[in-house]
Scaffold this motif. Structure first.
Motif, PDB file in Angstrom:
ATOM      1  N   GLU A 133       0.822  -1.170  -0.061  1.00 38.94           N
ATOM      2  CA  GLU A 133       0.004   0.127   0.054  1.00 38.94           C
ATOM      3  C   GLU A 133       0.743   1.333   0.028  1.00 38.94           C
ATOM      4  O   GLU A 133       1.889   1.247   0.937  1.00 38.94           O
ATOM      5  CB  GLU A 133      -0.863   0.007   1.358  1.00 38.94           C
ATOM      6  N   LEU A 134       0.433   2.126  -0.835  1.00 38.18           N
ATOM      7  CA  LEU A 134       1.397   3.696  -1.015  1.00 38.18           C
ATOM      8  C   LEU A 134       0.863   4.556   0.039  1.00 38.18           C
ATOM      9  O   LEU A 134      -0.480   4.581   0.485  1.00 38.18           O
ATOM     10  CB  LEU A 134       1.109   4.182  -2.464  1.00 38.18           C
ATOM     11  N   VAL A 135       1.715   5.316   0.521  1.00 33.58           N
ATOM     12  CA  VAL A 135       1.208   6.383   1.480  1.00 33.58           C
ATOM     13  C   VAL A 135       1.771   7.647   1.156  1.00 33.58           C
ATOM     14  O   VAL A 135       2.587   7.785   0.574  1.00 33.58           O
ATOM     15  CB  VAL A 135       1.784   5.865   3.140  1.00 33.58           C
ATOM     16  N   ARG A 136       1.027   8.566   1.806  1.00 35.05           N
ATOM     17  CA  ARG A 136       1.348  10.037   1.370  1.00 35.05           C
ATOM     18  C   ARG A 136       1.790  10.584   2.834  1.00 35.05           C
ATOM     19  O   ARG A 136       0.774  10.827   3.617  1.00 35.05           O
ATOM     20  CB  ARG A 136       0.472  10.800   0.843  1.00 35.05           C
ATOM     21  N   LEU A 137       2.987  10.862   3.008  1.00 34.60           N
ATOM     22  CA  LEU A 137       3.563  11.174   4.459  1.00 34.60           C
ATOM     23  C   LEU A 137       3.116  12.780   4.474  1.00 34.60           C
ATOM     24  O   LEU A 137       3.028  13.675   3.653  1.00 34.60           O
ATOM     25  CB  LEU A 137       5.182  11.141   4.399  1.00 34.60           C
ATOM     26  N   GLU A 138       3.132  13.169   5.818  1.00 36.32           N
ATOM     27  CA  GLU A 138       2.526  14.389   6.186  1.00 36.32           C
ATOM     28  C   GLU A 138       3.429  15.584   5.455  1.00 36.32           C
ATOM     29  O   GLU A 138       4.835  15.427   5.698  1.00 36.32           O
ATOM     30  CB  GLU A 138       2.708  14.564   7.697  1.00 36.32           C
ATOM     31  N   GLY A 139       3.091  16.623   4.856  1.00 35.23           N
ATOM     32  CA  GLY A 139       3.953  17.570   4.116  1.00 35.23           C
ATOM     33  C   GLY A 139       4.349  17.117   2.877  1.00 35.23           C
ATOM     34  O   GLY A 139       5.147  18.105   2.204  1.00 35.23           O
ATOM     35  N   GLU A 140       3.967  16.141   2.457  1.00 34.85           N
ATOM     36  CA  GLU A 140       4.638  15.784   1.002  1.00 34.85           C
ATOM     37  C   GLU A 140       3.444  15.435   0.104  1.00 34.85           C
ATOM     38  O   GLU A 140       2.428  15.216   0.295  1.00 34.85           O
ATOM     39  CB  GLU A 140       5.252  14.371   1.319  1.00 34.85           C
ATOM     40  N   VAL A 141       3.702  15.868  -1.373  1.00 40.55           N
ATOM     41  CA  VAL A 141       2.840  15.825  -2.491  1.00 40.55           C
ATOM     42  C   VAL A 141       2.967  14.390  -2.914  1.00 40.55           C
ATOM     43  O   VAL A 141       2.102  13.773  -3.343  1.00 40.55           O
ATOM     44  CB  VAL A 141       3.315  16.707  -3.538  1.00 40.55           C
ATOM     45  N   ALA A 142       4.333  13.709  -2.722  1.00 38.68           N
ATOM     46  CA  ALA A 142       4.398  12.327  -3.723  1.00 38.68           C
ATOM     47  C   ALA A 142       3.798  11.208  -2.636  1.00 38.68           C
ATOM     48  O   ALA A 142       3.731  11.220  -1.677  1.00 38.68           O
ATOM     49  CB  ALA A 142       5.868  11.996  -3.784  1.00 38.68           C
ATOM     50  N   LEU A 143       3.439  10.150  -3.540  1.00 36.17           N
ATOM     51  CA  LEU A 143       3.119   9.024  -2.952  1.00 36.17           C
ATOM     52  C   LEU A 143       4.634   8.152  -2.828  1.00 36.17           C
ATOM     53  O   LEU A 143       5.176   8.118  -3.526  1.00 36.17           O
ATOM     54  CB  LEU A 143       2.028   8.389  -3.815  1.00 36.17           C
ATOM     55  N   ARG A 144       4.355   7.169  -1.917  1.00 37.16           N
ATOM     56  CA  ARG A 144       5.426   6.681  -1.304  1.00 37.16           C
ATOM     57  C   ARG A 144       5.418   5.130  -0.897  1.00 37.16           C
ATOM     58  O   ARG A 144       4.451   4.806  -0.158  1.00 37.16           O
ATOM     59  CB  ARG A 144       6.209   7.491  -0.345  1.00 37.16           C
ATOM     60  N   CYS A 145       6.083   4.259  -1.450  1.00 41.35           N
ATOM     61  CA  CYS A 145       5.999   2.990  -1.026  1.00 41.35           C
ATOM     62  C   CYS A 145       6.926   2.475   0.042  1.00 41.35           C
ATOM     63  O   CYS A 145       8.286   3.112  -0.024  1.00 41.35           O
ATOM     64  CB  CYS A 145       6.473   1.939  -2.200  1.00 41.35           C
ATOM     65  N   ILE A 146       6.545   2.311   1.175  1.00 39.89           N
ATOM     66  CA  ILE A 146       7.654   2.062   2.316  1.00 39.89           C
ATOM     67  C   ILE A 146       7.945   0.585   2.827  1.00 39.89           C
ATOM     68  O   ILE A 146       8.225   0.365   3.717  1.00 39.89           O
ATOM     69  CB  ILE A 146       6.762   2.728   3.634  1.00 39.89           C
ATOM     70  N   ASN A 147       7.708  -0.096   1.760  1.00 36.65           N
ATOM     71  CA  ASN A 147       8.333  -1.569   2.199  1.00 36.65           C
ATOM     72  C   ASN A 147       9.724  -1.756   1.627  1.00 36.65           C
ATOM     73  O   ASN A 147      10.188  -1.508   0.460  1.00 36.65           O
ATOM     74  CB  ASN A 147       7.324  -2.721   1.050  1.00 36.65           C
TER      75      ASN A 147
END
Length: 668
Positions: free
Chosen positions: A410-424
């Motif tokens: 699952e992709l997440v959008r960290l606080e204050g960021e525009v980008a979607l990120r994979c955290i695996n």
């Protein structure tokens, strides 16, 4: 526009132009094409002409260049290096011609030259020998880049006659050199240069001249800065004189009898520019007679006897066929437009950057759209806008996925960021990109392990993490496509050599979030070994000036990970060095030397040490070396030809040493 509205717009333009000017001239990373900057500057000038009371001394319209970097010594030009006014169309050129005629009459001619897209430089010769080269800087003061300019083979180190003068030119990177450089950078997993101008500027601002030498730069000289008693009375004669003295000038220049011939020259090169082996971004038109140039004079920022016709940024229409997603080393998912191949500015383009989901929404981009793309020197062009009137109804909305396209996490959008990120942390794409980063020049610097080879090894499942690089065997590598015996042997030697790197190289290569090359060195110097670093607390980390809360949290979290601990053990077993090998700075409280706790500035030429060596030795003894003189400076060390920094030190009554005094203290 009323005065109140004009004042508000002038303020907005000041902020925009100052920002763009800083990005272009100081950072060498322009965020907008030249055409957009030029248009905004033109708007400002027109408003200031309409409302003269709004023209201020700090207006971008009154400037020549930008702020000077402190990485090099400052050089004061003997005569100002002015910028040129711009023309964008035929009418602008005819208006320029009219102003010239009004000032000097009808008996004059022009010289037209290609406007090279590079870095303006000034070369100083004394008694026929090249003694100093500088960037334009702000027009009055530039940066001393003599050592780097000497690596350009087309610059004569000694000319045919014992003359003393300055000559001006444009240093640039030929297209072939640019393509070769970016190919090497991409193979090593490094970010490519955006365009040849940035590559040339970046090369000439390297502190190590060997890097500049490897970049195969070139130069065209375009003017004598001080004519003196040479008897030269025209610009064209000056260029011929430079040819005679052994300088390289551009052979495509032309003397034009009138504005009609100028327009023909402009039209011809607008069509022929893709055929050149170097980039040009316009045509420079100059009044030929030096006496007439003197009569025409200059404004505060540009000569009235010359103008630059700027080529418009090329825009083309094509179809956006698909949007491709890629996952970077840090897990950021980036969309890229896949286009119907189209010719733009001399190259075939099939991809354009879309940056992030917010930009796609803002421009209402759909798959199947006819889109306008622009390439103002960038490697990957951008989508300017969508042609909505050409939509058929079959276009498809695009939505960013909810899960990683590589690992389905699952992709997440960290606080204050525009980008979607994979955290695996086990995402294959991140692992592959992490491997590419690990072997890059600033990390473990393993020659022969570029992006393509890493991808091949990963695809063949010969490596799944960085420790596997040290388990590769000769027979395995020989089975791979395009891997001969010599290249395999060289690769294995490079891998073996990387084991002896100092700790900071390994730390940077591991890709710990927020830890760049500088922070990695600070950590290595502070804690000496990987074992110590792995056991430190956040409090111990944040007690170091350069380490903030975010970085401290990231480092602690990284080394608490069981998989990271296993990886470090595997690297140890492979024989990878885990200790810091470089010089360790002595703290101000512990250092028993004159330099302890003092702020020091180096200026001028130091013969017995390189600038970096002197800086390193002073820092080892507890001193802090900075690039500019201020009231906080304790000591200035002045070598030969020390300039403005020495003058300022004397004005502020700061202690000054010569090189002999420095060496005496260092050798105690």
């Amino acid at each position: 526009m009323d005065r109140q509205s004009a004042e508000k717009r002038v303020h907005e333009l000041h902020e925009l132009l100052n920002q763009y000017n800083y990005e272009y001239h100081v950072l060498d990373k322009p965020s907008v094409p030249d055409s957009e900057y030029d248009q905004l500057l033109r708007e400002l000038i027109e408003l200031e002409d309409q409302f003269p009371e709004l023209r201020t001394a700090d207006s971008p319209s009154q400037r020549v260049g930008g702020t000077i970097l402190d990485a090099f010594e400052k050089v004061e030009h003997r005569s100002q290096m002015l910028s040129l006014g711009n023309a964008f169309n035929e009418q602008d050129l005819r208006d320029f011609d009219r102003r010239v005629r009004q000032a000097v009459g009808d008996d004059f001619s022009y010289v037209c030259e290609l406007k090279i897209d590079g870095l303006a430089v000034s070369l100083r010769y004394e008694n026929g020998a090249f003694v100093q080269g500088a960037t334009r800087g702000d027009g009055s003061i530039g940066e001393d880049i003599t050592a780097n300019l000497k690596t350009i083979r087309s610059i004569p180190l000694k000319i045919k006659e014992p003359l003393s003068f300055e000559v001006r030119g444009e240093a640039f990177m030929p297209k072939r050199s640019f393509e070769a450089l970016n190919k090497v950078k991409e193979e090593k997993g490094e970010e490519p240069f955006a365009n040849p101008r940035n590559a040339a500027a970046g090369s000439l601002r390297q502190l190590d001249p060997k890097i500049a030498a490897s970049r195969n730069l070139d130069i065209f000289l375009y003017a004598l800065a001080d004519i003196g008693d040479t008897g030269i009375d025209s610009h064209s004669e000056g260029l011929n004189r430079l040819d005679h003295l052994g300088f390289k000038t551009n052979p495509e220049r032309k003397r034009c009898a009138d504005i009609e011939e100028v327009l023909q020259y402009v039209e011809s090169w607008t069509e022929r520019r893709p055929d050149l082996s170097y980039d040009i971004d316009g045509i420079v038109i100059k009044v030929d007679s030096l006496d007439q140039q003197k009569a025409l004079g200059t404004t505060a920022k540009s000569p009235r006897w010359a103008i630059a016709f700027k080529f418009p940024a090329e825009e083309v229409v094509t179809i956006l066929k698909h949007i491709e997603l890629s996952v970077g080393r840090t897990g950021v998912v980036t969309p890229t437009a896949i286009l119907d191949p189209v010719r733009v500015a001399g190259t075939t383009v099939q991809r354009a950057s879309l940056h992030n989901e917010d930009l796609i929404r803002e421009k209402d981009i759909k798959i199947g759209d006819h889109v306008v793309i622009k390439k103002a020197g960038d490697i990957i062009p951008e989508v300017v806008n969508v042609l909505e009137d050409q939509r058929t109804g079959e276009e498809k909305e695009f939505s960013m996925p909810t899960h990683c396209p590589e690992c389905e996490s699952e992709l997440v959008r960290l606080e204050g960021e525009v980008a979607l990120r994979c955290i695996n942390p086990k995402c294959p794409a991140q692992i592959r990109e992490g491997l590419i980063h690990f072997v890059s020049r600033n990390a473990m610097n393993i020659d022969g392990l570029g992006e393509k080879v890493i991808s091949q090894l990963f695809r063949e499942q010969l490596i799944v993490d960085v420790a596997d690089l040290y388990k590769l065997e000769r027979d395995q590598l020989l089975q791979l496509e395009r891997m001969g015996e010599k290249s395999v042997d060289n690769l294995l030697q490079a891998i073996e050599a990387s084991k002896s790197n100092s700790l900071e190289k390994l730390l940077f290569g591991l890709g710990i979030r927020h830890v760049g090359a500088k922070a990695a060195k600070t950590l290595a110097q502070e804690f000496d070994s990987m074992d110590k670093l792995m056991s430190v607390s956040k409090e111990e980390l944040t007690n170091i000036n350069e380490i903030g809360e975010k970085m401290g949290d990231a480092i602690v979290a990284y080394f608490e990970n069981d998989e990271v601990k296993e990886l470090v053990e595997e690297l140890k077993e492979a024989g990878v060095n885990m200790v810091y090998k470089g010089p360790k700075p002595v703290s101000a409280s512990e250092a028993d030397s004159y330099f302890a706790g003092k702020t020091i500035v180096l200026t001028g030429k130091i013969e017995q040490l390189s600038r970096n060596e002197a800086k390193e030795k002073i820092e080892m003894l507890g001193g802090k070396v900075t690039g500019s003189v201020s009231k906080k400076t304790d000591l200035v060390i002045a070598g030969e030809d020390a300039g403005s920094k020495l003058k300022k030190a004397n004005e502020l009554d700061i202690e000054v040493w010569d090189e002999d005094k420095l060496m005496e203290e260092l050798n105690r």
